[in-house]
Design an enzyme around this catalytic site. Structure first.
Site, PDB file in Angstrom:
ATOM      1  N   ARG A  96      11.658  -6.088   4.990  1.00 28.02           N
ATOM      2  CA  ARG A  96      11.545  -4.633   4.777  1.00 28.02           C
ATOM      3  C   ARG A  96      12.531  -3.873   5.666  1.00 28.02           C
ATOM      4  NH1 ARG A  96       5.852  -1.694   5.397  1.00 28.02           N
ATOM      5  NH2 ARG A  96       5.885  -2.741   7.414  1.00 28.02           N
ATOM      6  N   LYS A 146       0.829  -1.214   0.000  1.00 31.55           N
ATOM      7  CA  LYS A 146       0.000   0.000   0.000  1.00 31.55           C
ATOM      8  C   LYS A 146       0.862   1.262   0.000  1.00 31.55           C
ATOM      9  CE  LYS A 146      -2.037  -1.065   3.899  1.00 31.55           C
ATOM     10  NZ  LYS A 146      -1.319  -2.324   4.192  1.00 31.55           N
ATOM     11  N   ARG A 162      11.336  -2.075  11.108  1.00 26.92           N
ATOM     12  CA  ARG A 162      10.225  -1.609  11.938  1.00 26.92           C
ATOM     13  C   ARG A 162       9.999  -2.566  13.096  1.00 26.92           C
ATOM     14  NH1 ARG A 162       5.097   0.216   8.362  1.00 26.92           N
ATOM     15  NH2 ARG A 162       3.974  -1.103   9.846  1.00 26.92           N
ATOM     16  N   ARG A 183      -9.704   1.170   8.542  1.00 23.32           N
ATOM     17  CA  ARG A 183      -9.512  -0.281   8.534  1.00 23.32           C
ATOM     18  C   ARG A 183     -10.479  -1.012   9.443  1.00 23.32           C
ATOM     19  NH1 ARG A 183      -3.182  -1.553   9.293  1.00 23.32           N
ATOM     20  NH2 ARG A 183      -2.863   0.481   8.400  1.00 23.32           N
ATOM     21  N   ARG A 228      -0.773  -9.271  13.030  1.00 24.31           N
ATOM     22  CA  ARG A 228      -1.365  -8.225  12.184  1.00 24.31           C
ATOM     23  C   ARG A 228      -2.246  -8.848  11.105  1.00 24.31           C
ATOM     24  NH1 ARG A 228       4.046  -5.341  10.613  1.00 24.31           N
ATOM     25  NH2 ARG A 228       2.798  -4.064   9.215  1.00 24.31           N
TER      26      ARG A 228
HETATM   27  P1  AP5 Z   1       4.938  -1.603   1.786  1.00 26.92           P
HETATM   28  O1  AP5 Z   1       4.602  -0.766   0.602  1.00 26.92           O
HETATM   29  O2  AP5 Z   1       5.707  -0.986   2.895  1.00 26.92           O
HETATM   30  O3  AP5 Z   1       3.584  -2.341   2.301  1.00 26.92           O
HETATM   31  P2  AP5 Z   1       2.353  -1.768   3.136  1.00 26.92           P
HETATM   32  O4  AP5 Z   1       1.141  -2.455   2.619  1.00 26.92           O
HETATM   33  O5  AP5 Z   1       2.375  -0.274   3.147  1.00 26.92           O
HETATM   34  O6  AP5 Z   1       2.746  -2.381   4.534  1.00 26.92           O
HETATM   35  P3  AP5 Z   1       2.595  -1.809   6.010  1.00 26.92           P
HETATM   36  O7  AP5 Z   1       3.320  -2.791   6.899  1.00 26.92           O
HETATM   37  O8  AP5 Z   1       3.052  -0.388   6.090  1.00 26.92           O
HETATM   38  O9  AP5 Z   1       1.076  -1.929   6.209  1.00 26.92           O
HETATM   39  P4  AP5 Z   1       0.338  -1.968   7.555  1.00 26.92           P
HETATM   40  O10 AP5 Z   1      -1.018  -1.665   7.115  1.00 26.92           O
HETATM   41  O11 AP5 Z   1       0.477  -3.198   8.349  1.00 26.92           O
HETATM   42  O12 AP5 Z   1       1.138  -0.910   8.433  1.00 26.92           O
HETATM   43  P5  AP5 Z   1       0.819   0.593   8.826  1.00 26.92           P
HETATM   44  O13 AP5 Z   1       2.085   1.308   8.877  1.00 26.92           O
HETATM   45  O14 AP5 Z   1      -0.289   1.139   8.000  1.00 26.92           O
HETATM   46  O15 AP5 Z   1       5.732  -2.901   1.238  1.00 26.92           O
HETATM   47  C1  AP5 Z   1       6.213  -3.889   2.156  1.00 26.92           C
HETATM   48  C2  AP5 Z   1       7.604  -4.397   1.686  1.00 26.92           C
HETATM   49  O16 AP5 Z   1       7.476  -5.045   0.414  1.00 26.92           O
HETATM   50  C3  AP5 Z   1       8.647  -3.274   1.474  1.00 26.92           C
HETATM   51  O17 AP5 Z   1       9.912  -3.760   1.829  1.00 26.92           O
HETATM   52  C4  AP5 Z   1       8.579  -2.978  -0.026  1.00 26.92           C
HETATM   53  O18 AP5 Z   1       9.828  -2.486  -0.506  1.00 26.92           O
HETATM   54  C5  AP5 Z   1       8.272  -4.368  -0.584  1.00 26.92           C
HETATM   55  N1  AP5 Z   1       7.427  -4.320  -1.790  1.00 26.92           N
HETATM   56  C6  AP5 Z   1       6.369  -3.507  -2.031  1.00 26.92           C
HETATM   57  N2  AP5 Z   1       5.822  -3.791  -3.227  1.00 26.92           N
HETATM   58  C7  AP5 Z   1       6.539  -4.824  -3.738  1.00 26.92           C
HETATM   59  C8  AP5 Z   1       6.461  -5.603  -4.941  1.00 26.92           C
HETATM   60  N3  AP5 Z   1       5.519  -5.391  -5.862  1.00 26.92           N
HETATM   61  N4  AP5 Z   1       7.362  -6.601  -5.120  1.00 26.92           N
HETATM   62  C9  AP5 Z   1       8.330  -6.859  -4.206  1.00 26.92           C
HETATM   63  N5  AP5 Z   1       8.461  -6.157  -3.057  1.00 26.92           N
HETATM   64  C10 AP5 Z   1       7.572  -5.161  -2.818  1.00 26.92           C
HETATM   65  O19 AP5 Z   1       0.239   0.388  10.286  1.00 26.92           O
HETATM   66  C11 AP5 Z   1       1.075  -0.031  11.346  1.00 26.92           C
HETATM   67  C12 AP5 Z   1       0.255  -0.186  12.609  1.00 26.92           C
HETATM   68  O20 AP5 Z   1      -0.356   1.087  12.966  1.00 26.92           O
HETATM   69  C13 AP5 Z   1      -0.923  -1.170  12.519  1.00 26.92           C
HETATM   70  O21 AP5 Z   1      -0.512  -2.499  12.755  1.00 26.92           O
HETATM   71  C14 AP5 Z   1      -1.827  -0.629  13.639  1.00 26.92           C
HETATM   72  O22 AP5 Z   1      -1.326  -0.993  14.893  1.00 26.92           O
HETATM   73  C15 AP5 Z   1      -1.669   0.885  13.493  1.00 26.92           C
HETATM   74  N6  AP5 Z   1      -2.639   1.441  12.550  1.00 26.92           N
HETATM   75  C16 AP5 Z   1      -2.380   1.963  11.315  1.00 26.92           C
HETATM   76  N7  AP5 Z   1      -3.503   2.388  10.726  1.00 26.92           N
HETATM   77  C17 AP5 Z   1      -4.519   2.117  11.610  1.00 26.92           C
HETATM   78  C18 AP5 Z   1      -5.922   2.301  11.554  1.00 26.92           C
HETATM   79  N8  AP5 Z   1      -6.531   2.833  10.484  1.00 26.92           N
HETATM   80  N9  AP5 Z   1      -6.634   1.917  12.630  1.00 26.92           N
HETATM   81  C19 AP5 Z   1      -6.044   1.398  13.726  1.00 26.92           C
HETATM   82  N10 AP5 Z   1      -4.728   1.177  13.837  1.00 26.92           N
HETATM   83  C20 AP5 Z   1      -3.968   1.522  12.773  1.00 26.92           C
END
Ligand code: AP5
Length: 217
Positions: A127, A13, A160, A88, A171
């Site tokens: 990552r 994402k 991270r 979410r 997660r």
């Molecule tokens: P990346 O693009 O970083 O993936 P992502 O989907 O953004 O992953 P996140 O871990 O950031 O998502 P998340 O939703 O769990 O975390 P968030 O920070 O939002 O890609 C991942 C890896 O793959 C990277 O190394 C990248 O280089 C590689 N990659 C990407 N595309 C690729 C491809 N096509 N091919 C190969 N490699 C590729 O949330 C963190 C925490 O915050 C949550 O767990 C929760 O506790 C809290 N939180 C966040 N939002 C909310 C909410 N709305 N409500 C409640 N709690 C929340």
């Protein structure tokens, strides 16, 4: 354009949000990034957020929505935005709809990234981030030229705290329990479009653009 990206952790994402935000000239707003900034400030709120994120649990809905809607009121989001990882839960989606509805704003599309769990574990455990400039890399799929150093600014890359295999599995379970019902909620409102998130970054970007062109561009 006002777009939401939903998908399991590590589905790409954040990577695709940066591509799409450039294409559409709108800010990419990530709830996870807002939370990490709050943790970095060392505030009382940041400490509460840290406890939830490090356990792989969601931060409470009202708190999350307040933080994101505050960000949406900044001038750069007035003509459009890309929301990465928010909403979410169904409750967050209801609160977002109420907040946007106050000034007549509506969403144009919700893109749901689909990816199998085993690929997710591989992507997240490899990552690495550069805290200095925000670059994200992967130790196998997009390795830096010098191990553990950012190609852009040469800062030290870090892992991270919630990217350990144990927390990633939690997660994923939280996604299945609390976010999957949201897919039905947006389907019922004719906003949801699925995007296959397997393949290279460029392949997924192409699919995302085609999906969006069919419904909203
Ligand atoms: P990346 O693009 O970083 O993936 P992502 O989907 O953004 O992953 P996140 O871990 O950031 O998502 P998340 O939703 O769990 O975390 P968030 O920070 O939002 O890609 C991942 C890896 O793959 C990277 O190394 C990248 O280089 C590689 N990659 C990407 N595309 C690729 C491809 N096509 N091919 C190969 N490699 C590729 O949330 C963190 C925490 O915050 C949550 O767990 C929760 O506790 C809290 N939180 C966040 N939002 C909310 C909410 N709305 N409500 C409640 N709690 C929340």
């Amino acid at each position: 354009m006002r777009i939401v990206l939903i998908g399991p952790p590590g589905a790409g994402k954040g990577t695709q949000a940066r591509v799409l935000a450039d294409l559409l000239s709108v800010p990419a707003i990530s709830s996870g990034d807002l939370f990490r900034a709050e943790i970095g400030r060392g505030s009382e709120l940041g400490e509460l957020v840290r406890q939830h994120t490090q356990a792989g649990e969601l931060v409470p809905d009202e708190l999350t929505t307040a933080l994101v809607t505050q960000r949406l009121r900044e001038p750069d989001a007035a003509d459009g935005f890309l929301l990465d990882g928010f909403p979410r839960t169904v409750r967050q989606a209801e609160l977002l709809q109420e907040a946007l509805g106050e000034d007549g704003t509506v969403l144009d599309a919700v893109l749901a990234f689909d990816m199998p769990d085993d690929e997710i574990v591989q992507r997240l455990t490899g990552r690495r981030l550069c805290p200095a400039c925000g670059t994200t890399v992967h130790t196998v799929f997009s390795p830096p030229r010098v191990p553990d150093r950012c190609d852009g600014c040469e800062g030290a890359l870090v892992r991270r705290a919630d990217d350990t295999e144990e927390t990633v599995l939690r997660r994923l379970a939280v996604y299945a329990e609390q976010t999957v019902p949201l897919l039905r909620w947006y389907t019922d409102r004719d906003l949801l479009v699925h995007v296959d998130a397997m393949g290279t970054v460029a392949e997924v970007s192409d699919r995302m653009r085609s999906a969006l062109a069919a419904v909203a561009l």
